[in-house]
Design an enzyme around this catalytic site. Structure first.
Site, PDB file in Angstrom:
ATOM      1  N   CYS A   5       0.846  -1.200   0.000  1.00  0.00           N
ATOM      2  CA  CYS A   5       0.000   0.000   0.000  1.00  0.00           C
ATOM      3  C   CYS A   5       0.883   1.252   0.000  1.00  0.00           C
ATOM      4  O   CYS A   5       1.709   1.433   0.899  1.00  0.00           O
ATOM      5  CB  CYS A   5      -0.901  -0.022   1.236  1.00  0.00           C
ATOM      6  SG  CYS A   5      -1.803   1.496   1.484  1.00  0.00           S
ATOM      7  N   CYS A   8       0.510   3.400   3.191  1.00  0.00           N
ATOM      8  CA  CYS A   8       1.225   2.808   4.333  1.00  0.00           C
ATOM      9  C   CYS A   8       2.723   3.087   4.213  1.00  0.00           C
ATOM     10  O   CYS A   8       3.389   3.377   5.211  1.00  0.00           O
ATOM     11  CB  CYS A   8       0.980   1.308   4.405  1.00  0.00           C
ATOM     12  SG  CYS A   8      -0.633   0.837   5.072  1.00  0.00           S
ATOM     13  N   ASP A  31      -1.135  15.851  -2.056  1.00  0.00           N
ATOM     14  CA  ASP A  31      -1.483  14.974  -3.167  1.00  0.00           C
ATOM     15  C   ASP A  31      -0.454  15.170  -4.288  1.00  0.00           C
ATOM     16  O   ASP A  31      -0.022  16.287  -4.574  1.00  0.00           O
ATOM     17  CB  ASP A  31      -2.899  15.303  -3.673  1.00  0.00           C
ATOM     18  CG  ASP A  31      -3.454  14.211  -4.559  1.00  0.00           C
ATOM     19  OD1 ASP A  31      -4.398  13.527  -4.137  1.00  0.00           O
ATOM     20  OD2 ASP A  31      -2.925  14.025  -5.686  1.00  0.00           O
ATOM     21  N   HIS A  47      -3.913   0.711   8.383  1.00  0.00           N
ATOM     22  CA  HIS A  47      -4.492   0.433   7.074  1.00  0.00           C
ATOM     23  C   HIS A  47      -5.976   0.100   7.205  1.00  0.00           C
ATOM     24  O   HIS A  47      -6.341  -0.953   7.720  1.00  0.00           O
ATOM     25  CB  HIS A  47      -3.761  -0.712   6.366  1.00  0.00           C
ATOM     26  CG  HIS A  47      -4.278  -0.924   4.980  1.00  0.00           C
ATOM     27  ND1 HIS A  47      -3.792  -0.232   3.896  1.00  0.00           N
ATOM     28  CD2 HIS A  47      -5.285  -1.696   4.512  1.00  0.00           C
ATOM     29  CE1 HIS A  47      -4.466  -0.585   2.815  1.00  0.00           C
ATOM     30  NE2 HIS A  47      -5.389  -1.482   3.170  1.00  0.00           N
ATOM     31  N   ASN A  88     -13.670   9.348  -1.605  1.00  0.00           N
ATOM     32  CA  ASN A  88     -14.163   8.429  -2.624  1.00  0.00           C
ATOM     33  C   ASN A  88     -14.166   7.018  -2.058  1.00  0.00           C
ATOM     34  O   ASN A  88     -13.211   6.612  -1.393  1.00  0.00           O
ATOM     35  CB  ASN A  88     -13.260   8.484  -3.864  1.00  0.00           C
ATOM     36  CG  ASN A  88     -13.245   9.871  -4.496  1.00  0.00           C
ATOM     37  OD1 ASN A  88     -14.274  10.533  -4.550  1.00  0.00           O
ATOM     38  ND2 ASN A  88     -12.088  10.297  -4.964  1.00  0.00           N
ATOM     39  N   GLY A  94     -14.992   6.045  -7.387  1.00  0.00           N
ATOM     40  CA  GLY A  94     -13.751   6.500  -8.009  1.00  0.00           C
ATOM     41  C   GLY A  94     -12.535   6.384  -7.111  1.00  0.00           C
ATOM     42  O   GLY A  94     -11.546   7.100  -7.293  1.00  0.00           O
ATOM     43  N   HIS A  99      -6.495   2.681   0.459  1.00  0.00           N
ATOM     44  CA  HIS A  99      -6.241   3.002   1.874  1.00  0.00           C
ATOM     45  C   HIS A  99      -7.110   4.230   2.123  1.00  0.00           C
ATOM     46  O   HIS A  99      -6.931   5.255   1.441  1.00  0.00           O
ATOM     47  CB  HIS A  99      -4.746   3.297   2.089  1.00  0.00           C
ATOM     48  CG  HIS A  99      -4.359   3.659   3.501  1.00  0.00           C
ATOM     49  ND1 HIS A  99      -3.316   3.032   4.166  1.00  0.00           N
ATOM     50  CD2 HIS A  99      -4.848   4.590   4.361  1.00  0.00           C
ATOM     51  CE1 HIS A  99      -3.185   3.555   5.377  1.00  0.00           C
ATOM     52  NE2 HIS A  99      -4.106   4.514   5.518  1.00  0.00           N
ATOM     53  N   HIS A 101      -8.794   7.502   2.561  1.00  0.00           N
ATOM     54  CA  HIS A 101      -8.193   8.837   2.538  1.00  0.00           C
ATOM     55  C   HIS A 101      -9.246   9.879   2.242  1.00  0.00           C
ATOM     56  O   HIS A 101     -10.195   9.629   1.511  1.00  0.00           O
ATOM     57  CB  HIS A 101      -7.053   8.921   1.515  1.00  0.00           C
ATOM     58  CG  HIS A 101      -7.468   8.537   0.124  1.00  0.00           C
ATOM     59  ND1 HIS A 101      -7.571   7.214  -0.271  1.00  0.00           N
ATOM     60  CD2 HIS A 101      -7.825   9.280  -0.940  1.00  0.00           C
ATOM     61  CE1 HIS A 101      -7.957   7.165  -1.528  1.00  0.00           C
ATOM     62  NE2 HIS A 101      -8.136   8.406  -1.967  1.00  0.00           N
TER      63      HIS A 101
END
Ligand code: 5GP
Ligand code: ZN
Length: 117
Positions: A5, A8, A31, A47, A88, A94, A99, A101
């Site tokens: 991930c 992670c 981002d 996670h 999302n 989407g 994980h 967020h």
């Protein structure tokens, strides 16, 4: 924590992430492909795959995220201006990274409240 991930790995500093805020429960980093001047991803430090996986055991992490938005707004200087938080979930929602967020977005006047297509 899940081995494959990316979020992670950012939390564990195994890959670089531009971390702007962190506490015992929450990690927040920029981002990679911002859609606004401020675009920060806020994630639990355990996670959790998606909103569908929130339960009584991990709820504290999710609750702490709700509180972290205020801190991140302070750090980024937009507490008064406002911001938008988007989560999302799953294929139709989407969600690309599996994980949990929350997109914390701001720094400009945002457009349509519900993004389509
Ligand atoms: P989703 O579509 O799953 O809601 O959002 C995933 C977000 O993660 C996207 O906005 C994408 O730009 C961002 N992202 C994907 N890979 C990485 C990465 O390695 N680092 C960072 N900081 N953001 C990423
Ligand atoms: Zn993860």
């Amino acid at each position: 924590m899940e081995d494959n991930c990316i979020f992670c790995k950012i939390i564990k500093r195994e890959i670089p992430g531009d971390i702007v805020y962190e506490n015992e429960y929450v990690c927040a980093f920029k981002d990679l492909h911002p859609v606004a001047p401020i675009h920060i991803l806020v994630v639990p430090k355990i996670h959790i795959t998606s909103l569908q996986d929130v339960n009584d055991e991990n709820l504290e992490y999710v609750a702490q995220i709700q509180k972290a938005f205020k801190e991140i707004a302070k750090i980024t200087g937009i507490s008064d201006k406002g911001y938008r938080v988007i989560c999302n979930c799953g294929e139709d929602g989407g969600q690309e990274v599996k994980h949990l967020h929350y997109h914390f977005i701001g720094g400009k006047k945002l457009g349509a409240k519900i993004v389509h297509d």
